[in-house]
Design an enzyme around this catalytic site. Structure first.
Site, PDB file in Angstrom:
ATOM      1  N   GLY A   1       0.986  -0.996  -0.061  1.00 30.65           N
ATOM      2  CA  GLY A   1       0.055   0.096   0.098  1.00 30.65           C
ATOM      3  C   GLY A   1       0.954   1.323  -0.172  1.00 30.65           C
ATOM      4  O   GLY A   1       1.930   1.305   0.625  1.00 30.65           O
TER       5      GLY A   1
ATOM      6  N   ASP B   1       2.294  -1.213  11.696  1.00 34.37           N
ATOM      7  CA  ASP B   1       2.256  -2.578  12.351  1.00 34.37           C
ATOM      8  C   ASP B   1       3.620  -3.189  11.898  1.00 34.37           C
ATOM      9  O   ASP B   1       3.700  -4.533  12.065  1.00 34.37           O
ATOM     10  CB  ASP B   1       0.931  -3.279  11.683  1.00 34.37           C
ATOM     11  CG  ASP B   1       1.342  -3.281  10.112  1.00 34.37           C
ATOM     12  OD1 ASP B   1       2.141  -2.514   9.423  1.00 34.37           O
ATOM     13  OD2 ASP B   1       0.456  -4.059   9.606  1.00 34.37           O
TER      14      ASP B   1
ATOM     15  N   GLY C   1       5.394  -7.690   4.349  1.00 35.71           N
ATOM     16  CA  GLY C   1       5.393  -8.559   3.099  1.00 35.71           C
ATOM     17  C   GLY C   1       6.536  -7.901   2.033  1.00 35.71           C
ATOM     18  O   GLY C   1       7.336  -8.872   1.454  1.00 35.71           O
TER      19      GLY C   1
ATOM     20  N   ARG D   1     -17.722  14.327  14.359  1.00 30.97           N
ATOM     21  CA  ARG D   1     -18.355  14.748  15.540  1.00 30.97           C
ATOM     22  C   ARG D   1     -19.042  15.901  15.625  1.00 30.97           C
ATOM     23  O   ARG D   1     -20.294  15.905  16.377  1.00 30.97           O
ATOM     24  CB  ARG D   1     -16.905  14.961  16.524  1.00 30.97           C
ATOM     25  CG  ARG D   1     -17.291  15.372  17.975  1.00 30.97           C
ATOM     26  CD  ARG D   1     -16.448  15.917  18.517  1.00 30.97           C
ATOM     27  NE  ARG D   1     -15.542  14.888  19.306  1.00 30.97           N
ATOM     28  CZ  ARG D   1     -16.145  14.265  20.486  1.00 30.97           C
ATOM     29  NH1 ARG D   1     -17.088  14.741  21.088  1.00 30.97           N
ATOM     30  NH2 ARG D   1     -15.423  13.472  21.083  1.00 30.97           N
TER      31      ARG D   1
ATOM     32  N   ARG E   1       0.958  -4.946  -5.661  1.00 33.50           N
ATOM     33  CA  ARG E   1       1.156  -6.108  -5.104  1.00 33.50           C
ATOM     34  C   ARG E   1       1.440  -7.334  -5.999  1.00 33.50           C
ATOM     35  O   ARG E   1       0.822  -6.949  -7.231  1.00 33.50           O
ATOM     36  CB  ARG E   1       0.009  -6.374  -4.319  1.00 33.50           C
ATOM     37  CG  ARG E   1      -0.316  -5.523  -3.104  1.00 33.50           C
ATOM     38  CD  ARG E   1      -1.129  -6.008  -2.046  1.00 33.50           C
ATOM     39  NE  ARG E   1      -1.162  -4.924  -0.871  1.00 33.50           N
ATOM     40  CZ  ARG E   1      -1.955  -3.866  -0.695  1.00 33.50           C
ATOM     41  NH1 ARG E   1      -2.872  -3.587  -1.571  1.00 33.50           N
ATOM     42  NH2 ARG E   1      -1.696  -2.995   0.416  1.00 33.50           N
TER      43      ARG E   1
ATOM     44  N   ARG F   1      -5.573  -2.554   8.494  1.00 31.45           N
ATOM     45  CA  ARG F   1      -5.466  -3.948   8.127  1.00 31.45           C
ATOM     46  C   ARG F   1      -5.769  -4.760   9.572  1.00 31.45           C
ATOM     47  O   ARG F   1      -6.924  -4.627  10.128  1.00 31.45           O
ATOM     48  CB  ARG F   1      -4.201  -4.253   7.774  1.00 31.45           C
ATOM     49  CG  ARG F   1      -4.349  -5.430   6.803  1.00 31.45           C
ATOM     50  CD  ARG F   1      -3.116  -5.924   6.209  1.00 31.45           C
ATOM     51  NE  ARG F   1      -2.544  -5.320   5.160  1.00 31.45           N
ATOM     52  CZ  ARG F   1      -2.334  -5.437   4.018  1.00 31.45           C
ATOM     53  NH1 ARG F   1      -2.698  -6.773   3.394  1.00 31.45           N
ATOM     54  NH2 ARG F   1      -1.654  -4.610   3.216  1.00 31.45           N
TER      55      ARG F   1
HETATM   56  P1  ADP Z   1       3.023  -4.854   2.666  1.00 33.52           P
HETATM   57  O1  ADP Z   1       4.531  -4.825   2.274  1.00 33.52           O
HETATM   58  O2  ADP Z   1       2.641  -3.372   2.997  1.00 33.52           O
HETATM   59  O3  ADP Z   1       3.327  -5.814   4.025  1.00 33.52           O
HETATM   60  P2  ADP Z   1       2.267  -7.055   1.270  1.00 33.52           P
HETATM   61  O4  ADP Z   1       2.117  -7.969   2.227  1.00 33.52           O
HETATM   62  O5  ADP Z   1       0.723  -6.795   0.162  1.00 33.52           O
HETATM   63  O6  ADP Z   1       2.236  -5.258   1.747  1.00 33.52           O
HETATM   64  O7  ADP Z   1       3.399  -7.399   0.447  1.00 33.52           O
HETATM   65  C1  ADP Z   1       3.735  -6.596  -0.683  1.00 33.52           C
HETATM   66  C2  ADP Z   1       4.442  -7.455  -1.840  1.00 33.52           C
HETATM   67  O8  ADP Z   1       5.720  -7.958  -1.127  1.00 33.52           O
HETATM   68  C3  ADP Z   1       3.371  -8.738  -2.188  1.00 33.52           C
HETATM   69  O9  ADP Z   1       2.436  -8.300  -3.203  1.00 33.52           O
HETATM   70  C4  ADP Z   1       4.658  -9.647  -2.623  1.00 33.52           C
HETATM   71  O10 ADP Z   1       5.073  -9.338  -3.997  1.00 33.52           O
HETATM   72  C5  ADP Z   1       5.827  -9.400  -1.587  1.00 33.52           C
HETATM   73  N1  ADP Z   1       5.726 -10.318  -0.724  1.00 33.52           N
HETATM   74  C6  ADP Z   1       4.990 -10.490   0.301  1.00 33.52           C
HETATM   75  N2  ADP Z   1       5.112 -11.391   1.109  1.00 33.52           N
HETATM   76  C7  ADP Z   1       6.071 -12.042   0.277  1.00 33.52           C
HETATM   77  C8  ADP Z   1       7.001 -13.339   0.932  1.00 33.52           C
HETATM   78  N3  ADP Z   1       6.727 -14.218   1.695  1.00 33.52           N
HETATM   79  N4  ADP Z   1       8.037 -13.584  -0.161  1.00 33.52           N
HETATM   80  C9  ADP Z   1       8.423 -12.914  -1.076  1.00 33.52           C
HETATM   81  N5  ADP Z   1       7.587 -11.890  -1.502  1.00 33.52           N
HETATM   82  C10 ADP Z   1       6.586 -11.216  -0.752  1.00 33.52           C
HETATM   83  O1  F6P Z   2      -1.727  -1.419   4.375  1.00 35.09           O
HETATM   84  C1  F6P Z   2      -2.340  -0.252   4.327  1.00 35.09           C
HETATM   85  C2  F6P Z   2      -3.724  -0.325   3.914  1.00 35.09           C
HETATM   86  O2  F6P Z   2      -4.136   0.715   3.397  1.00 35.09           O
HETATM   87  C3  F6P Z   2      -4.508  -0.988   5.190  1.00 35.09           C
HETATM   88  O3  F6P Z   2      -4.815  -0.368   6.108  1.00 35.09           O
HETATM   89  C4  F6P Z   2      -5.632  -1.595   4.421  1.00 35.09           C
HETATM   90  O4  F6P Z   2      -6.217  -2.816   4.890  1.00 35.09           O
HETATM   91  C5  F6P Z   2      -5.140  -1.857   2.975  1.00 35.09           C
HETATM   92  O5  F6P Z   2      -3.926  -1.239   2.832  1.00 35.09           O
HETATM   93  C6  F6P Z   2      -6.153  -1.794   1.830  1.00 35.09           C
HETATM   94  O6  F6P Z   2      -5.567  -2.239   0.540  1.00 35.09           O
HETATM   95  P1  F6P Z   2      -6.078  -1.861  -0.917  1.00 35.09           P
HETATM   96  O7  F6P Z   2      -5.610  -0.407  -1.052  1.00 35.09           O
HETATM   97  O8  F6P Z   2      -5.302  -2.869  -1.628  1.00 35.09           O
HETATM   98  O9  F6P Z   2      -7.563  -1.702  -0.518  1.00 35.09           O
END
Ligand code: ADP
Ligand code: F6P
Length: 338
Positions: A29, A147, A122, A172, A90, A189
């Site tokens: 995000g 987080d 991620g 409010r 993503r 999230r």
């Molecule tokens: P964030 O980085 O905000 O936690 P995501 O969990 O959607 O967001 O992860 C972003 C991107 O990082 C994923 O779309 C994927 O390309 C990559 N990613 C996430 N988890 C893994 C993993 N376990 N191994 C390799 N790449 C990952």
């Molecule tokens: O991780 C950032 C965030 O804005 C979360 O707060 C929310 O759950 C998620 O991304 C929303 O994702 P998307 O933009 O794919 O709807």
């Protein structure tokens, strides 16, 4: 003669080890302040005589070779802008071994020997895989959710929480005029940090967070009734999206209390907008630090802000850390809601 040859080989080895090109991408995000981090990475690297490549659309763009050169001018006029000038995505393929091998090969093809990944846990997992495949990587915490366990600060949280706070102030006003109960759903999230901070900053009567395991709707309804008896003109509930169900919750509360109840879901507005001063300054500091770390030969590390200091952690250590809602902060929120 032999000594001179050995010295020359040593120097050549050092040059081989030196970072020459730094890549930067944003993933997951978007978050306000990401542009400040990209700008800082770019200009710090350029100031050291390095080449900078921007990778568009996160790992998705890396796998599609959407790679552009970045100059100091390319990042002009961006520090005040929300979102990310590199775009973000993503990418499912990056979760596979094949995708990770391909991504590492593309980095090598473009001479990217140091990569700065701005995103959440991620995105760091992806960076960790790349570092195991020989690409030096540094992660910068970029998410409005706050987080990430290894850091007290994430790029974008300050802006998002201020945006949400201002919106809730507006809700409010009308809630007080109509003497209503208002449920305002904030993002996060699976985490409740945005909800907790808004709950305190907006003087909410109740904060609902996914971390809280004892959610009791009957007790909440009883409290709304007691609140009315105490002479309060409205009842503000900040509900984290991880708890969700705000619309149905509003219907149930209205039915049980007879008090008009409305739900407002703030949604993606929380992710946009011009970054606050804090997000600009901290993101700039972290971006510069990422380049310093790469130049010092560091890899597989995450930059964080802990106990008032900018620090860096080993990626494995960072990803294994756990974070909890500070209990004392939640207690304060409850006391102040009387
Ligand atoms: P964030 O980085 O905000 O936690 P995501 O969990 O959607 O967001 O992860 C972003 C991107 O990082 C994923 O779309 C994927 O390309 C990559 N990613 C996430 N988890 C893994 C993993 N376990 N191994 C390799 N790449 C990952
Ligand atoms: O991780 C950032 C965030 O804005 C979360 O707060 C929310 O759950 C998620 O991304 C929303 O994702 P998307 O933009 O794919 O709807």
């Amino acid at each position: 003669m032999a000594e001179t040859k050995a010295k020359k080989e040593l120097i050549l080895d050092e040059i081989e080890d030196q970072i020459r090109t730094i890549g930067v991408l944003t993933s997951g995000g978007d978050a306000p302040g990401m542009n400040a981090a990209i700008r800082a990475v770019t200009r710090t690297a350029l100031s050291k005589g390095l080449k900078v490549r921007g990778i568009r659309r996160g790992y998705h763009g890396l796998l599609k070779e959407e790679i552009i050169d970045l100059s100091a001018r390319d990042v002009s006029d961006t520090i005040q802008r929300g979102g990310t000038i590199l775009q973000t995505a993503r990418c499912q393929a990056m979760r596979t071994e094949e995708g990770q091998q391909k991504a590492a090969a593309i980095c090598k093809k473009y001479g990217i020997d140091g990569l700065v990944v701005i995103g959440g846990d991620g995105s760091f997992a992806g960076a960790q895989k790349l570092s195991h495949l020989g690409v030096n990587t540094i992660g910068l915490p970029g998410t409005i959710d706050l987080d990430i366990a290894c850091t007290d600060y994430t790029i974008g949280f300050d802006t998002a929480v201020n945006t949400a706070m201002e919106a809730i102030d507006k809700v409010r006003d009308t809630s007080t005029s109509h003497e209503r109960c208002s449920i305002i759903e904030v993002m996060g999230r699976d985490a409740g940090y945005l909800a907790l901070w808004c709950g305190i900053a907006n003087g909410a009567e109740r904060i609902l967070m996914p971390e809280e395991k004892d959610y009791d709707e009957d007790a909440l309804i009883a409290d709304i009734m007691a609140n009315k008896k105490r002479g309060k003109k409205n009842y503000i509930i900040i509900n984290a999206e991880g708890v969700g169900d705000s619309i149905n919750m509003a219907k149930r509360i209205e039915e049980a209390t007879g008090i008009e109840t409305r739900a407002t879901i703030l949604g993606h507005m929380q992710r946009g907008g011009s970054p606050t001063c804090k997000d600009r300054v901290y993101a700039s500091t972290m971006g510069a630090m990422a380049v310093e770390l790469l130049c010092a030969g560091k890899t597989n590390r995450v930059v964080g802000y802990k106990n008032g200091k900018f620090v860096d952690y080993d990626m494995e250590e960072a990803l294994s850390m756990k974070k909890q809602i500070p209990a004392h902060q939640y207690d304060i929120a409850k006391i102040l809601a009387i």
